[in-house]
Design a protein around this motif. Structure first.
Motif, short mmCIF file in Angstrom:
data_model
loop_
_atom_site.label_atom_id
_atom_site.label_comp_id
_atom_site.label_asym_id
_atom_site.label_seq_id
_atom_site.Cartn_x
_atom_site.Cartn_y
_atom_site.Cartn_z
N ASP A 1 0.86 -1.19 0.00
CA ASP A 1 0.00 0.00 0.00
C ASP A 1 0.90 1.24 0.00
N GLN B 1 -2.33 -2.90 -3.41
CA GLN B 1 -3.61 -2.19 -3.34
C GLN B 1 -3.69 -1.31 -4.60
N ASP C 1 -5.50 -6.26 -5.08
CA ASP C 1 -6.60 -5.80 -4.23
C ASP C 1 -7.35 -4.70 -4.98
N LEU D 1 -15.32 -10.38 -0.71
CA LEU D 1 -15.55 -9.71 0.57
C LEU D 1 -16.73 -10.36 1.30
N THR E 1 -15.85 -7.43 6.27
CA THR E 1 -14.66 -6.58 6.14
C THR E 1 -14.24 -6.03 7.50
N SER E 2 -13.00 -5.56 7.56
CA SER E 2 -12.43 -5.20 8.85
C SER E 2 -12.93 -3.86 9.37
N VAL F 1 -12.81 -12.76 2.07
CA VAL F 1 -12.10 -11.75 2.85
C VAL F 1 -12.87 -11.59 4.15
N PRO G 1 -7.31 -9.40 6.53
CA PRO G 1 -6.65 -8.13 6.78
C PRO G 1 -7.03 -7.58 8.15
N VAL H 1 -4.43 -7.10 10.51
CA VAL H 1 -3.30 -7.40 11.39
C VAL H 1 -2.37 -6.18 11.45
N ALA I 1 -1.69 -2.58 11.85
CA ALA I 1 -2.18 -1.19 11.95
C ALA I 1 -3.63 -1.11 12.43
N GLN I 2 -4.44 -2.10 12.14
CA GLN I 2 -5.85 -2.05 12.57
C GLN I 2 -6.05 -2.79 13.90
N SER J 1 -1.12 -8.08 6.44
CA SER J 1 -0.70 -6.84 7.07
C SER J 1 0.00 -5.97 6.03
N ARG K 1 0.51 -1.71 6.40
CA ARG K 1 1.25 -0.55 6.93
C ARG K 1 2.25 -0.93 8.01
O1 LIG Z 1 -9.45 -6.55 0.84
C1 LIG Z 1 -8.63 -6.08 1.64
O2 LIG Z 1 -7.44 -6.31 1.51
C2 LIG Z 1 -9.13 -5.39 2.83
C3 LIG Z 1 -10.34 -5.83 3.32
C4 LIG Z 1 -10.77 -5.39 4.58
O3 LIG Z 1 -11.78 -5.84 5.09
N1 LIG Z 1 -10.01 -4.49 5.24
C5 LIG Z 1 -8.83 -3.99 4.75
O4 LIG Z 1 -8.19 -3.18 5.43
N2 LIG Z 1 -8.40 -4.41 3.51
C6 LIG Z 1 -7.19 -3.81 2.89
O5 LIG Z 1 -6.05 -4.00 3.72
C7 LIG Z 1 -5.18 -2.86 3.62
C8 LIG Z 1 -4.97 -2.21 4.98
O6 LIG Z 1 -4.08 -2.98 5.69
P1 LIG Z 1 -3.26 -2.38 6.96
O7 LIG Z 1 -2.41 -1.27 6.42
O8 LIG Z 1 -2.47 -3.55 7.44
O9 LIG Z 1 -4.28 -1.91 7.91
C9 LIG Z 1 -5.83 -1.89 2.66
O10 LIG Z 1 -5.28 -2.10 1.36
C10 LIG Z 1 -7.28 -2.29 2.70
O11 LIG Z 1 -7.94 -1.99 1.49
#
Ligand SMILES: O=C(O)c1cc(=O)[nH]c(=O)n1[C@@H]1O[C@H](COP(=O)(O)O)[C@@H](O)[C@H]1O
Length: 281
Positions: free
Chosen positions: A30, A69, A101, A158, A161-162, A202, A228, A230, A232-233, A255, A257
């Motif tokens: 990303d 991404q 993605d 999907l 989602t997170s 997902v 996803p 792990v 940063a979230q 993961s 970021r």
């Molecule tokens: O499809 C994804 O990868 C995705 C689905 C989801 O439910 N949540 C999610 O954060 N993502 C992707 O995961 C990446 C964020 O990951 P972190 O930077 O680790 O939080 C971004 O590219 C989001 O688009």
């Protein structure tokens, strides 16, 4: 006559082989402007390319897959997409699996074009798998699901989602929730296709009761679960265990970021990926 391309093994089999060799961590690429700046790179196609190829070289050999991404390449227009093409082709040459993605989803006739773009044989942006958005209905994704099977590629649909906002759409309806219908449709698809499934889900690692919410023995999905969230979230080992329980062997923790922040040094990046992978194993 051009030589015929060697047939590609089914995605599920290729993923299982790479997981056995390199572990299960999927690293997201990303290239946010702030990350490029932190790496001392310009927010430009040239900066994007240096970032992307550095992540591929450092982290590819210790990851199950890399997940670029797409939006972060699209924001640089045609030159950004050219960088994504280069990344995908270098990853292919290096034997590193890629999940684009792109979160695509549209009516069937248009979906055919998205499927072709991301999964079609010899297409410049073809990855090993693509993320899909089923908001137009699971069946609207049919062209991508079928093309993935035919070309030995995969799709990740999907489900849960997170992000917190997803709950208002995906979780509503109890036993008939959108997320449940997606999970059951994916499992049925993998059953029909036989072998190691090419239709994954997902499911955010942040969704504490994911397995319960999906109303499915996740082993019966017979397909991979991209998780996803792990780093940063906020999700770690405890959250993954809570979300997936016995289904953890099917999960690809993901993961972006938290790992990318360890760059730009290749050794530091690889160490961050290995540490995350080993902690979650
Ligand atoms: O499809 C994804 O990868 C995705 C689905 C989801 O439910 N949540 C999610 O954060 N993502 C992707 O995961 C990446 C964020 O990951 P972190 O930077 O680790 O939080 C971004 O590219 C989001 O688009």
């Amino acid at each position: 006559m051009p030589p015929e391309a060697a047939p590609r093994a089914p995605f599920g089999e290729r993923l299982a082989a790479v997981r056995a060799a390199r572990g299960s961590l999927c690293v997201g690429i990303d290239p946010h402007p702030a990350l490029l700046a932190a790496w001392g790179l310009e927010d430009s196609p040239a900066g994007l390319e240096r970032f992307s190829l550095a992540v591929l070289d450092a982290v590819g050999p210790v990851s199950a897959a890399l997940k670029p991404q797409v939006a972060l390449y699209e924001r640089h227009g045609a030159r950004g997409l050219a960088v994504l093409e280069t990344l995908l082709s270098r990853a292919r040459d290096a034997g590193v699996l890629t999940i684009a993605d792109a979160k695509r989803g549209d009516i069937g006739s248009t979906m055919q074009a998205y499927a072709d773009a991301w999964l079609g044989e010899d297409r410049p942006l073809a990855a090993d798998a693509v993320t899909l958005n089923p908001y137009l209905g699971f069946e609207s994704l049919r062209p991508a699901i079928d093309l993935a099977r035919e070309t030995g590629r995969g799709v990740f649909v999907l489900a849960l989602t997170s992000n917190a906002e997803g709950q208002l759409v995906q979780h509503v309806g109890g036993d008939s929730s959108v997320a449940r219908s997606i999970a059951h449709a994916a499992a049925a698809e993998n059953r029909r296709a036989g072998g190691a499934g090419h239709v994954g889900l997902v499911v955010g690692a942040t969704i504490g009761d994911a397995a319960h919410r999906l109303g499915l023995d996740l082993a019966a999905l017979n397909g991979p679960i991209l998780a996803p969230g792990v780093g940063a979230q906020g999700a770690g080992t405890a959250e993954l265990r809570a979300a997936f329980g016995d289904a953890l062997p099917f999960v690809l923790p993901t993961s972006s970021r938290a790992i990318l922040a360890a760059g730009p040094g290749a050794a530091e990046l690889r160490a961050a990926a290995e540490r995350t992978r080993d902690e979650l194993a």
